[in-house]
Design a protein around this motif. Structure first.
Motif, PDB file in Angstrom:
ATOM      1  N   LEU A 150       0.832  -1.203   0.000  1.00 24.80           N
ATOM      2  CA  LEU A 150       0.000   0.000   0.000  1.00 24.80           C
ATOM      3  C   LEU A 150       0.869   1.255   0.000  1.00 24.80           C
ATOM      4  N   VAL A 151       1.944   1.230   0.790  1.00 25.58           N
ATOM      5  CA  VAL A 151       2.868   2.365   0.819  1.00 25.58           C
ATOM      6  C   VAL A 151       3.542   2.517  -0.534  1.00 25.58           C
ATOM      7  N   LEU A 152       3.949   1.406  -1.135  1.00 27.27           N
ATOM      8  CA  LEU A 152       4.592   1.423  -2.446  1.00 27.27           C
ATOM      9  C   LEU A 152       3.642   1.979  -3.502  1.00 27.27           C
ATOM     10  N   ASN A 153       2.379   1.638  -3.389  1.00 24.68           N
ATOM     11  CA  ASN A 153       1.394   2.159  -4.330  1.00 24.68           C
ATOM     12  C   ASN A 153       1.302   3.677  -4.224  1.00 24.68           C
ATOM     13  N   GLY A 154       1.373   4.184  -2.977  1.00 21.71           N
ATOM     14  CA  GLY A 154       1.362   5.633  -2.786  1.00 21.71           C
ATOM     15  C   GLY A 154       2.583   6.290  -3.392  1.00 21.71           C
ATOM     16  N   MET A 155       3.748   5.649  -3.256  1.00 18.50           N
ATOM     17  CA  MET A 155       4.975   6.167  -3.877  1.00 18.50           C
ATOM     18  C   MET A 155       4.806   6.246  -5.388  1.00 18.50           C
ATOM     19  N   ALA A 156       4.238   5.178  -5.959  1.00 15.76           N
ATOM     20  CA  ALA A 156       4.063   5.125  -7.408  1.00 15.76           C
ATOM     21  C   ALA A 156       3.135   6.219  -7.916  1.00 15.76           C
ATOM     22  N   GLU A 157       2.216   6.655  -7.062  1.00 16.95           N
ATOM     23  CA  GLU A 157       1.282   7.718  -7.441  1.00 16.95           C
ATOM     24  C   GLU A 157       1.850   9.105  -7.180  1.00 16.95           C
ATOM     25  N   GLY A 158       3.110   9.157  -6.694  1.00 19.32           N
ATOM     26  CA  GLY A 158       3.748  10.441  -6.472  1.00 19.32           C
ATOM     27  C   GLY A 158       3.352  11.112  -5.166  1.00 19.32           C
ATOM     28  N   MET A 159       2.793  10.370  -4.228  1.00 18.94           N
ATOM     29  CA  MET A 159       2.367  10.936  -2.953  1.00 18.94           C
ATOM     30  C   MET A 159       3.561  11.111  -2.012  1.00 18.94           C
ATOM     31  N   THR A 160       3.494  12.095  -1.143  1.00 22.45           N
ATOM     32  CA  THR A 160       4.520  12.297  -0.123  1.00 22.45           C
ATOM     33  C   THR A 160       4.254  11.353   1.043  1.00 22.45           C
ATOM     34  N   ASN A 161       5.236  11.242   1.962  1.00 21.48           N
ATOM     35  CA  ASN A 161       5.033  10.402   3.143  1.00 21.48           C
ATOM     36  C   ASN A 161       3.839  10.887   3.966  1.00 21.48           C
ATOM     37  N   HIS A 162       3.685  12.202   4.080  1.00 25.54           N
ATOM     38  CA  HIS A 162       2.554  12.747   4.845  1.00 25.54           C
ATOM     39  C   HIS A 162       1.221  12.390   4.181  1.00 25.54           C
ATOM     40  N   GLU A 163       1.176  12.440   2.865  1.00 29.39           N
ATOM     41  CA  GLU A 163      -0.060  12.103   2.149  1.00 29.39           C
ATOM     42  C   GLU A 163      -0.382  10.625   2.284  1.00 29.39           C
ATOM     43  N   ILE A 164       0.658   9.793   2.192  1.00 25.53           N
ATOM     44  CA  ILE A 164       0.445   8.345   2.347  1.00 25.53           C
ATOM     45  C   ILE A 164      -0.042   8.033   3.758  1.00 25.53           C
ATOM     46  N   ALA A 165       0.575   8.677   4.757  1.00 27.25           N
ATOM     47  CA  ALA A 165       0.184   8.455   6.153  1.00 27.25           C
ATOM     48  C   ALA A 165      -1.283   8.836   6.371  1.00 27.25           C
ATOM     49  N   ARG A 166      -1.678   9.962   5.820  1.00 26.17           N
ATOM     50  CA  ARG A 166      -3.067  10.418   5.964  1.00 26.17           C
ATOM     51  C   ARG A 166      -4.034   9.469   5.257  1.00 26.17           C
TER      52      ARG A 166
END
Length: 206
Positions: free
Chosen positions: A152-168
């Motif tokens: 799930l975290v990797l998917n957020g990285m692939a979408e260009g999200m920041t750590n704060h956005e992924i956490a939220r």
């Protein structure tokens, strides 16, 4: 340029976003001298005040400048941001939506090309694992062992999200996301989120 010929563009430039967040120009038209082969460091383009370079700041999303003469479209493959296409017109474009959609269509085959190009380059790179042994990216990535949360975290990285956005998005703390990110890098044998996204594309993890 022929693809967008109906709008009479004056300049076009295609950039790859590299692992260090710099922009490397793989081709251009209308620039004198040519910018092909040049690179703009992250700190430079993010702080740029002139319109042409400042528009790179919005590379994560499609958009026009206020005058309707500068258009940037992201180049993505399976949601992973690989680069951008910048196009400049001598006069304001009357139909911004139509012209923008046309350039976005061009981004699809460009994304496939850049993805293949990136994966080809990655196959010849080497990385240092936690044990200090130098191994090839391909060797390290044969059997990545990722938890569902790491996917799930990797998917957020692939979408260009920041750590704060992924956490939220996932409901975790930022420190948890950072910890999981480090585990992802170790399991995939990479050193940053851009390379992790490329490996995720290659292995169809996202």
């Amino acid at each position: 340029m022929d693809f967008m010929g109906g709008y009479k563009p004056a300049k076009c430039r295609i950039a790859i976003i590299q692992q260090d967040d710099s922009h490397y120009f793989i081709g251009d038209y209308g620039w004198t001298p040519s910018t092909t082969g040049a690179r703009i460091e992250s700190a430079v383009w993010r702080a740029a005040s002139d319109e042409i370079n400042k528009v790179l700041v919005t590379a994560h999303s499609y958009g026009w400048n206020a005058e309707g003469t500068v258009l940037i479209a992201p180049i993505r493959e399976r949601g992973i941001l690989l680069g951008s296409i910048l196009m400049i017109f001598p006069d304001p474009v009357p139909d911004l939506e139509e012209a923008g959609n046309m350039l976005m269509e061009l981004g699809t085959p460009m994304g496939m090309y850049l993805a293949l190009h990136s994966l080809h380059q990655a196959g010849s790179q080497t990385v240092k694992t936690s044990g200090g042994k130098l191994r090839s990216v391909k060797e390290v990535n044969e059997n990545p062992k990722l938890t569902q949360r790491q996917i799930l975290v990797l998917n957020g990285m692939a979408e260009g999200m920041t750590n704060h956005e992924i956490a939220r998005e996932l409901g975790y703390s930022v420190s948890t996301i950072r910890h999981e990110s480090m585990k992802i890098y170790e399991n995939l044998g990479v050193s940053d989120r851009h390379e992790a996204a490329r490996v995720a594309l290659e292995k169809k993890l996202v």
